[in-house]
Design a protein around this motif. Structure first.
Motif, PDB file in Angstrom:
ATOM      1  N   SER A  90      36.486  44.185  43.480  1.00 33.73           N
ATOM      2  CA  SER A  90      35.990  42.813  43.401  1.00 33.73           C
ATOM      3  C   SER A  90      36.495  42.027  44.602  1.00 33.73           C
ATOM      4  O   SER A  90      37.457  42.413  45.262  1.00 33.73           O
ATOM      5  N   LYS A  91      35.833  40.909  44.863  1.00 33.68           N
ATOM      6  CA  LYS A  91      36.233  40.039  45.965  1.00 33.68           C
ATOM      7  C   LYS A  91      36.024  38.588  45.556  1.00 33.68           C
ATOM      8  O   LYS A  91      34.937  38.207  45.115  1.00 33.68           O
ATOM      9  N   VAL A  92      37.083  37.788  45.695  1.00 30.73           N
ATOM     10  CA  VAL A  92      37.021  36.362  45.383  1.00 30.73           C
ATOM     11  C   VAL A  92      36.909  35.586  46.691  1.00 30.73           C
ATOM     12  O   VAL A  92      37.761  35.722  47.576  1.00 30.73           O
ATOM     13  N   THR A  93      35.864  34.777  46.807  1.00 30.77           N
ATOM     14  CA  THR A  93      35.670  33.916  47.978  1.00 30.77           C
ATOM     15  C   THR A  93      35.936  32.476  47.558  1.00 30.77           C
ATOM     16  O   THR A  93      35.167  31.896  46.788  1.00 30.77           O
ATOM     17  N   PRO A  94      37.034  31.874  48.024  1.00 32.44           N
ATOM     18  CA  PRO A  94      37.397  30.535  47.549  1.00 32.44           C
ATOM     19  C   PRO A  94      36.679  29.420  48.306  1.00 32.44           C
ATOM     20  O   PRO A  94      36.320  29.571  49.479  1.00 32.44           O
ATOM     21  N   VAL A  95      36.498  28.316  47.626  1.00 35.64           N
ATOM     22  CA  VAL A  95      36.054  27.074  48.251  1.00 35.64           C
ATOM     23  C   VAL A  95      37.004  25.989  47.756  1.00 35.64           C
ATOM     24  O   VAL A  95      36.841  25.453  46.661  1.00 35.64           O
ATOM     25  N   ARG A 117      30.083  48.037  41.132  1.00 36.88           N
ATOM     26  CA  ARG A 117      29.866  48.711  39.851  1.00 36.88           C
ATOM     27  C   ARG A 117      31.212  49.133  39.253  1.00 36.88           C
ATOM     28  O   ARG A 117      32.014  49.775  39.919  1.00 36.88           O
ATOM     29  N   TRP A 118      31.470  48.711  38.021  1.00 40.37           N
ATOM     30  CA  TRP A 118      32.713  48.937  37.290  1.00 40.37           C
ATOM     31  C   TRP A 118      33.910  48.215  37.911  1.00 40.37           C
ATOM     32  O   TRP A 118      35.052  48.463  37.532  1.00 40.37           O
ATOM     33  N   GLY A 119      33.659  47.337  38.848  1.00 41.59           N
ATOM     34  CA  GLY A 119      34.746  46.563  39.444  1.00 41.59           C
ATOM     35  C   GLY A 119      35.338  45.560  38.463  1.00 41.59           C
ATOM     36  O   GLY A 119      34.675  45.120  37.514  1.00 41.59           O
ATOM     37  N   ILE A 120      36.586  45.203  38.679  1.00 38.62           N
ATOM     38  CA  ILE A 120      37.255  44.235  37.807  1.00 38.62           C
ATOM     39  C   ILE A 120      37.869  43.105  38.635  1.00 38.62           C
ATOM     40  O   ILE A 120      38.204  43.287  39.813  1.00 38.62           O
ATOM     41  N   ASN A 121      37.964  41.945  38.028  1.00 41.77           N
ATOM     42  CA  ASN A 121      38.865  40.896  38.495  1.00 41.77           C
ATOM     43  C   ASN A 121      40.058  41.006  37.560  1.00 41.77           C
ATOM     44  O   ASN A 121      39.988  40.604  36.399  1.00 41.77           O
ATOM     45  N   PRO A 122      41.165  41.616  38.017  1.00 44.12           N
ATOM     46  CA  PRO A 122      42.223  42.060  37.093  1.00 44.12           C
ATOM     47  C   PRO A 122      42.888  40.904  36.361  1.00 44.12           C
ATOM     48  O   PRO A 122      42.763  39.744  36.764  1.00 44.12           O
ATOM     49  N   PRO A 123      43.591  41.211  35.266  1.00 38.39           N
ATOM     50  CA  PRO A 123      44.252  40.157  34.483  1.00 38.39           C
ATOM     51  C   PRO A 123      45.116  39.256  35.362  1.00 38.39           C
ATOM     52  O   PRO A 123      45.953  39.738  36.128  1.00 38.39           O
ATOM     53  N   HIS A 124      44.890  37.955  35.225  1.00 35.60           N
ATOM     54  CA  HIS A 124      45.590  36.972  36.037  1.00 35.60           C
ATOM     55  C   HIS A 124      45.603  35.633  35.310  1.00 35.60           C
ATOM     56  O   HIS A 124      44.937  35.464  34.292  1.00 35.60           O
ATOM     57  N   THR A 125      46.346  34.684  35.834  1.00 37.17           N
ATOM     58  CA  THR A 125      46.370  33.332  35.288  1.00 37.17           C
ATOM     59  C   THR A 125      46.212  32.328  36.420  1.00 37.17           C
ATOM     60  O   THR A 125      46.517  32.624  37.587  1.00 37.17           O
ATOM     61  N   ARG A 175      35.198  42.178  33.982  1.00 40.91           N
ATOM     62  CA  ARG A 175      34.837  43.532  34.400  1.00 40.91           C
ATOM     63  C   ARG A 175      33.327  43.630  34.495  1.00 40.91           C
ATOM     64  O   ARG A 175      32.606  43.134  33.619  1.00 40.91           O
ATOM     65  N   ASN A 176      32.851  44.271  35.543  1.00 40.86           N
ATOM     66  CA  ASN A 176      31.419  44.521  35.679  1.00 40.86           C
ATOM     67  C   ASN A 176      31.023  45.569  34.647  1.00 40.86           C
ATOM     68  O   ASN A 176      31.459  46.714  34.713  1.00 40.86           O
ATOM     69  N   ALA A 177      30.203  45.160  33.693  1.00 45.05           N
ATOM     70  CA  ALA A 177      29.798  46.061  32.606  1.00 45.05           C
ATOM     71  C   ALA A 177      28.368  46.540  32.765  1.00 45.05           C
ATOM     72  O   ALA A 177      27.812  47.161  31.850  1.00 45.05           O
ATOM     73  N   GLY A 178      27.770  46.272  33.918  1.00 44.73           N
ATOM     74  CA  GLY A 178      26.389  46.690  34.143  1.00 44.73           C
ATOM     75  C   GLY A 178      26.301  47.933  35.002  1.00 44.73           C
ATOM     76  O   GLY A 178      27.291  48.638  35.219  1.00 44.73           O
ATOM     77  N   THR A 197      48.378  37.260  39.674  1.00 44.95           N
ATOM     78  CA  THR A 197      47.833  38.529  39.209  1.00 44.95           C
ATOM     79  C   THR A 197      48.961  39.291  38.516  1.00 44.95           C
ATOM     80  O   THR A 197      49.998  39.571  39.126  1.00 44.95           O
ATOM     81  N   ILE A 198      48.765  39.597  37.253  1.00 43.58           N
ATOM     82  CA  ILE A 198      49.865  40.074  36.419  1.00 43.58           C
ATOM     83  C   ILE A 198      50.492  41.356  36.967  1.00 43.58           C
ATOM     84  O   ILE A 198      51.711  41.461  37.115  1.00 43.58           O
ATOM     85  N   ALA A 199      49.661  42.342  37.283  1.00 41.89           N
ATOM     86  CA  ALA A 199      50.202  43.617  37.777  1.00 41.89           C
ATOM     87  C   ALA A 199      50.970  43.418  39.073  1.00 41.89           C
ATOM     88  O   ALA A 199      52.059  43.984  39.262  1.00 41.89           O
ATOM     89  N   ASN A 200      50.431  42.609  39.987  1.00 47.72           N
ATOM     90  CA  ASN A 200      51.107  42.370  41.260  1.00 47.72           C
ATOM     91  C   ASN A 200      52.451  41.692  41.048  1.00 47.72           C
ATOM     92  O   ASN A 200      53.452  42.027  41.688  1.00 47.72           O
TER      93      ASN A 200
END
Length: 232
Positions: A90-95, A117-125, A175-178, A197-200
């Motif tokens: 996944s890729k986040v583009t901020p504004v 496909r099957w990409g995730i934006n991982p658990p974060h806050t 998560r991309n579910a398509g 990002t929780i894991a990081n």
């Protein structure tokens, strides 16, 4: 202690507490950020100084409002797909204020999120913002976890045009579910929402959290923790 002085002290302390709690409401039409300007600080209160010194105010220094131009409130580029060639897909583009100086002090920002496909934006806050997400293309499985002690998982499958809200501070994910790429736009209720990002944070901190602590917290062998830390 004089009653009026005590009241002033309590009010000043209360004001300071609110001042650092969230984005401020602007007291002017706009405050276009000056490039490379330092973070502003509020008034230094001398009564009582032990309670309120250099209150941090979100935002950066403003340029003369008479010099504001349309480009200060403009950004182009969200039509461009982000590069999802990374481990999470996944890729986040901020504004935010870095892209639109006119956002300064207005308490909002947004992002485009691309999912392979099957990409995730991982658990974060986002410690300082609620997020509202709209699916533009594809199908997303999204969710957030409520706070202790329940830690209840609330999830939903979203399709094109669907909207979902992630409350401020709660761990959430997508998560991309398509079967193809997916795209979403998200708005956040802060010009600087922050992201953890929780894991990081847990396995990639610098310096590393002791594997003894993490092994006990996650109830796994230290070798598992050491392996996970090596991935970050």
């Amino acid at each position: 202690m004089d009653t009026s002085f005590l009241l002033l002290a309590v009010l000043a302390f209360t004001w300071c507490s609110f001042a650092i709690a969230s984005d401020h409401s602007p007291l002017q039409d706009f405050c276009v950020a000056l490039p490379n300007s330092p973070v502003k600080f509020g008034t230094h209160y001398t009564i009582p100084t032990m309670y309120c010194v250099a209150v941090l105010v979100n935002g950066v220094a403003c340029k003369d409002p008479k010099l504001a131009q349309a480009d200060d409130f403009f950004f182009t580029g969200l039509h461009k797909p982000g590069n999802t060639s990374n481990p999470v897909g996944s890729k986040v583009t901020p504004v935010n204020v870095a892209q639109i100086p006119g956002l300064n002090t207005l308490g909002i920002s947004m992002v485009r999120i691309d999912y392979a496909r099957w990409g995730i934006n991982p658990p974060h806050t986002h410690p300082r913002a609620t997020e509202i997400l709209t699916v533009l293309e594809g199908t997303l499985y999204v969710g957030f976890v409520t706070s202790n002690p329940d830690n209840r998982l609330i999830t939903k499958v979203l399709h094109k045009g669907d909207v979902f809200v992630f409350p401020e501070g709660l761990i959430h994910f997508q998560r991309n579910a398509g079967y193809g790429n997916a795209v979403a736009i998200a708005a956040l209720s802060s010009q600087n929402p922050g992201v953890i990002t929780i894991a990081n944070a847990v396995f990639g901190s610098n310096p590393a959290v002791s594997d003894d602590i993490l092994a006990k917290a996650f109830r796994v062998d230290k070798k598992v923790v050491d392996y996970l830390q090596s991935q970050f």
